[in-house]
Design a protein around this motif. Structure first.
Motif, PDB file in Angstrom:
ATOM      1  N   ALA A 197       0.825  -1.213   0.000  1.00  0.00           N
ATOM      2  CA  ALA A 197       0.000   0.000   0.000  1.00  0.00           C
ATOM      3  C   ALA A 197       0.857   1.260   0.000  1.00  0.00           C
ATOM      4  CB  ALA A 197      -0.937  -0.012   1.208  1.00  0.00           C
ATOM      5  N   THR A 198       1.914   1.281   0.824  1.00  0.00           N
ATOM      6  CA  THR A 198       2.719   2.496   0.930  1.00  0.00           C
ATOM      7  C   THR A 198       3.655   2.677  -0.253  1.00  0.00           C
ATOM      8  OG1 THR A 198       4.356   1.282   2.251  1.00  0.00           O
ATOM      9  CG2 THR A 198       2.665   2.526   3.453  1.00  0.00           C
ATOM     10  N   LEU A 199       3.933   1.582  -0.999  1.00  0.00           N
ATOM     11  CA  LEU A 199       4.815   1.699  -2.146  1.00  0.00           C
ATOM     12  C   LEU A 199       4.050   1.823  -3.460  1.00  0.00           C
ATOM     13  CD1 LEU A 199       7.585  -0.899  -1.260  1.00  0.00           C
ATOM     14  CD2 LEU A 199       7.568   1.564  -0.887  1.00  0.00           C
ATOM     15  N   SER A 200       2.726   1.930  -3.380  1.00  0.00           N
ATOM     16  CA  SER A 200       1.932   1.971  -4.610  1.00  0.00           C
ATOM     17  C   SER A 200       2.238   3.209  -5.442  1.00  0.00           C
ATOM     18  CB  SER A 200       0.444   1.908  -4.282  1.00  0.00           C
ATOM     19  OG  SER A 200       0.078   3.028  -3.492  1.00  0.00           O
ATOM     20  N   THR A 201       2.595   4.314  -4.788  1.00  0.00           N
ATOM     21  CA  THR A 201       2.921   5.545  -5.536  1.00  0.00           C
ATOM     22  C   THR A 201       4.422   5.767  -5.645  1.00  0.00           C
ATOM     23  OG1 THR A 201       2.817   6.849  -3.497  1.00  0.00           O
ATOM     24  CG2 THR A 201       0.797   6.658  -4.790  1.00  0.00           C
ATOM     25  N   ALA A 202       5.232   4.862  -5.071  1.00  0.00           N
ATOM     26  CA  ALA A 202       6.678   5.085  -5.041  1.00  0.00           C
ATOM     27  C   ALA A 202       7.283   5.118  -6.440  1.00  0.00           C
ATOM     28  CB  ALA A 202       7.355   4.002  -4.199  1.00  0.00           C
ATOM     29  N   ARG A 203       6.808   4.251  -7.330  1.00  0.00           N
ATOM     30  CA  ARG A 203       7.393   4.221  -8.667  1.00  0.00           C
ATOM     31  C   ARG A 203       7.042   5.478  -9.452  1.00  0.00           C
ATOM     32  NH1 ARG A 203       6.871  -2.249 -10.210  1.00  0.00           N
ATOM     33  NH2 ARG A 203       8.108  -2.920  -8.418  1.00  0.00           N
ATOM     34  N   ALA A 204       5.859   5.986  -9.219  1.00  0.00           N
ATOM     35  CA  ALA A 204       5.508   7.265  -9.855  1.00  0.00           C
ATOM     36  C   ALA A 204       6.425   8.375  -9.345  1.00  0.00           C
ATOM     37  CB  ALA A 204       4.047   7.605  -9.574  1.00  0.00           C
ATOM     38  N   GLN A 205       6.780   8.310  -8.065  1.00  0.00           N
ATOM     39  CA  GLN A 205       7.714   9.298  -7.509  1.00  0.00           C
ATOM     40  C   GLN A 205       9.075   9.197  -8.182  1.00  0.00           C
ATOM     41  OE1 GLN A 205       7.672   8.347  -3.358  1.00  0.00           O
ATOM     42  NE2 GLN A 205       5.491   8.796  -3.131  1.00  0.00           N
ATOM     43  N   GLU A 206       9.529   7.971  -8.451  1.00  0.00           N
ATOM     44  CA  GLU A 206      10.828   7.795  -9.107  1.00  0.00           C
ATOM     45  C   GLU A 206      10.806   8.350 -10.532  1.00  0.00           C
ATOM     46  OE1 GLU A 206      13.600   6.806  -7.750  1.00  0.00           O
ATOM     47  OE2 GLU A 206      12.623   6.461  -5.821  1.00  0.00           O
ATOM     48  N   TYR A 207       9.727   8.083 -11.250  1.00  0.00           N
ATOM     49  CA  TYR A 207       9.621   8.625 -12.604  1.00  0.00           C
ATOM     50  C   TYR A 207       9.638  10.155 -12.571  1.00  0.00           C
ATOM     51  CZ  TYR A 207       8.298   4.002 -14.424  1.00  0.00           C
ATOM     52  OH  TYR A 207       8.287   2.676 -14.783  1.00  0.00           O
ATOM     53  N   ALA A 208       8.909  10.735 -11.606  1.00  0.00           N
ATOM     54  CA  ALA A 208       8.869  12.194 -11.501  1.00  0.00           C
ATOM     55  C   ALA A 208      10.245  12.758 -11.160  1.00  0.00           C
ATOM     56  CB  ALA A 208       7.841  12.609 -10.447  1.00  0.00           C
ATOM     57  N   ALA A 209      10.982  12.055 -10.280  1.00  0.00           N
ATOM     58  CA  ALA A 209      12.329  12.509  -9.920  1.00  0.00           C
ATOM     59  C   ALA A 209      13.272  12.401 -11.112  1.00  0.00           C
ATOM     60  CB  ALA A 209      12.853  11.696  -8.737  1.00  0.00           C
TER      61      ALA A 209
END
Length: 544
Positions: A240-252
């Motif tokens: 649940a807490t990592l569901s948006t983590a990959r989107a954060q990496e793409y944005a970074a």
């Protein structure tokens, strides 16, 4: 989803951890009440005792409200006065990214760059920031690539990801400690039960009775059940807490391309997995080469030798850059596959920035040699720092090989122990072979069922590979004990050796290996002949 909503979701999931603890405590309390009401005597006492023991780690986990200080990577904190160029670059990129610069820069020994923030109010308000920067990363990247890496990390700051991570990490730590406590208790119970059963079996054997088979499957089962419950919640929490983590990496990544350039960002992403693989190889094959001899590389070279190896193995690095990982490291990995990230960046329009080679990032340090030496003192353990320092890498190689050969313990050594009272040696083995007992000796080697059942030539073919490896090692150990081996150190290929005697007249490494292989094969032939091996051996020292 914004940073505040992500933080709130992480907060809800963290509260779920406490709710799980309360539910378990309520279930244990209900069990106690039921036992007091319906059970009697010793049974009630045992149930209450077990529930109290199980409740302790649950309560401890619920009160781990703070992540312990000092949990970040171990490294060398550097001030702006000591490293002005590095700090200038860090501040410049912070301004370009539109975020606050870190308050601390810590150099580490890993191929990694990371940012952290110690926020307030459960991550809803900002706090002190730290930048962790791996010196091996500085060694392998250009300055343009480093700019891209730092811009990527600052992209996490601008997105509020570091404040969110405080909640995520807190939950991971709390759940992990609770699970670890239950598992440790279960392992302790299992070990104690195994020791008890083994002791009982030994007593039965001493009395001439048949011992029972050791069975510890039921030991610590209640602790393992509790650990399983928390592990299941941990998987839910991570997903649940990592569901948006990959989107954060793409944005970074996009932030890095905007600040440092498309080409620099893409090349940095390609370089990092190659550097990580190369650094693992370097640590195993070079930096820790002398551990068995309790020796370290020359001062400053534990990390300093990495750059020399990279230069010597550039062709191998090029191949690694082309083999990008196409899958995440695990289902819970917050980073998307490198291949996907590189493709997204390379699909951006060319911007004419970041493709030039502007020199190694390590040159940003005021005195790289001094910093590398100081980093060793900061990250190596007290025990390792007490090791002797080799004067040169060649000396480190020789000491390491000598120590390894001196402690050699092959299956052939153990089999030969039945034929000699002293420590098994190569001359003793050659005597056994000359006496025609080689294949009887081979019967004492660890054998598969198929090998043990074989006879004659078939048996000899089964055991020859083990005999060949062990005998070749014994030859090297014999020469090493007499200080007659010469090891040739290389950054670009495996270490090679030169043998004394007749092999020294052969041309190069291939000739040396061929002479040894031929002599070993002759000694292990159907009709063994030890003469070629004896020709390689120097004369035995004569007594004074």
């Amino acid at each position: 989803m914004g940073a505040t909503l992500r933080a709130l979701r992480a907060l809800v999931l963290l509260c779920g951890f406490y709710l799980l603890g309360l539910v378990l405590l309520a279930a244990l309390a209900a069990l106690d009440v039921a036992s007091v009401t319906w059970a009697h005597g010793a049974v009630t006492g045992k149930i209450v005792l077990v529930s109290v023991v199980l409740a302790i780690p649950v309560v401890r986990g619920m009160f781990m409200l703070r992540t312990p200080e000092g949990d970040g990577p171990v490294g060398l904190a550097v001030t702006e006065a000591a490293e002005p160029r590095l700090w200038a670059l860090v501040r410049e990129l912070a301004v370009a990214t539109g975020t606050r610069a870190p308050d601390t820069i810590v150099l580490t020994g890993d191929v990694n760059a990371a940012v952290s923030e110690n926020p307030r109010l459960l991550g809803l308000r900002p706090g002190p920031r730290s930048l962790y920067l791996g010196v091996p990363l500085l060694t392998g990247l250009t300055e343009a690539q480093l700019r891209a890496v730092l811009a990527h990390e600052y992209g996490h700051f601008t997105g509020g990801d570091t404040r969110l991570s405080a909640l995520v990490v807190r939950g991971r730590v709390q759940i992990g400690r609770t699970v670890g406590h239950f598992r440790a208790k279960a392992d302790g119970k299992q070990a104690a039960e195994r020791a008890r059963q083994q002791q009982a079996a030994a007593k039965r054997t001493a009395k001439g009775k048949q011992a029972k088979e050791v069975d510890t499957a039921g030991a610590g089962v209640t602790y393992r059940l509790m650990a399983a419950i928390y592990t299941a919640y941990a998987k839910l929490y991570l997903r649940a807490t990592l569901s948006t983590a990959r989107a954060q990496e793409y944005a970074a990544d996009l932030a890095a391309a905007r600040i440092a350039g498309r080409d620099a960002t893409a090349s940095a992403l390609r370089e990092i997995p190659a550097l990580a693989a190369a650094h693992d190889f370097y640590l195993e094959s070079y930096a820790t080469l002398g551990v068995t001899a309790r020796q370290l590389p020359p001062h400053g070279q534990f990390f300093g030798g990495f750059g020399r190896m990279l230069t010597a193995r550039e062709a191998e690095l090029t191949r690694l850059r082309e083999k990008l990982p196409t899958e995440p490291a695990s289902p819970y990995d917050s980073h998307p596959p490198i291949a996907d990230r590189v493709q997204r960046i390379e699909e951006l329009p060319a911007d004419g920035r970041g493709g030039q080679d502007d020199g190694p990032a390590l040159a940003l340090l005021a005195d790289p040699a001094r910093t590398l030496a100081a980093l060793e003192d900061a990250v190596l353990t007290d025990e390792v720092r007490q090791f002797e320092r080799a004067g040169e890498w060649e000396q480190l190689l020789g000491s390491s090989m000598a120590a390894g050969l001196a402690s050699l313990d092959t299956p052939l050594h153990r089999a030969l122990a039945f034929y000699t009272k002293d420590r098994p040696t190569l001359p003793a083995l050659l005597t056994v072979i000359d006496d025609g007992q080689l294949w009887q000796l081979a019967q004492r080697l660890p054998l598969s069922e198929q090998a043990a059942a074989a006879k004659g030539r078939a048996f000899r073919e089964f055991v020859r590979p083990v005999l060949r490896d062990s005998l070749q090692s014994m030859v090297l150990a014999e020469f090493s004990a007499r200080s007659l081996l010469h090891w040739e150190f290389s950054w670009s290929r495996p270490a090679s050796l030169r043998l004394p005697g007749s092999a020294s007249d052969l041309d190069g490494e291939a000739g040396t290996e061929a002479a040894l292989a031929a002599a070993v094969d002759a000694a292990l032939a159907d009709r063994p002949d030890t003469a070629p091996l004896r020709a390689l051996l120097p004369p035995a020292p004569q007594p004074a």
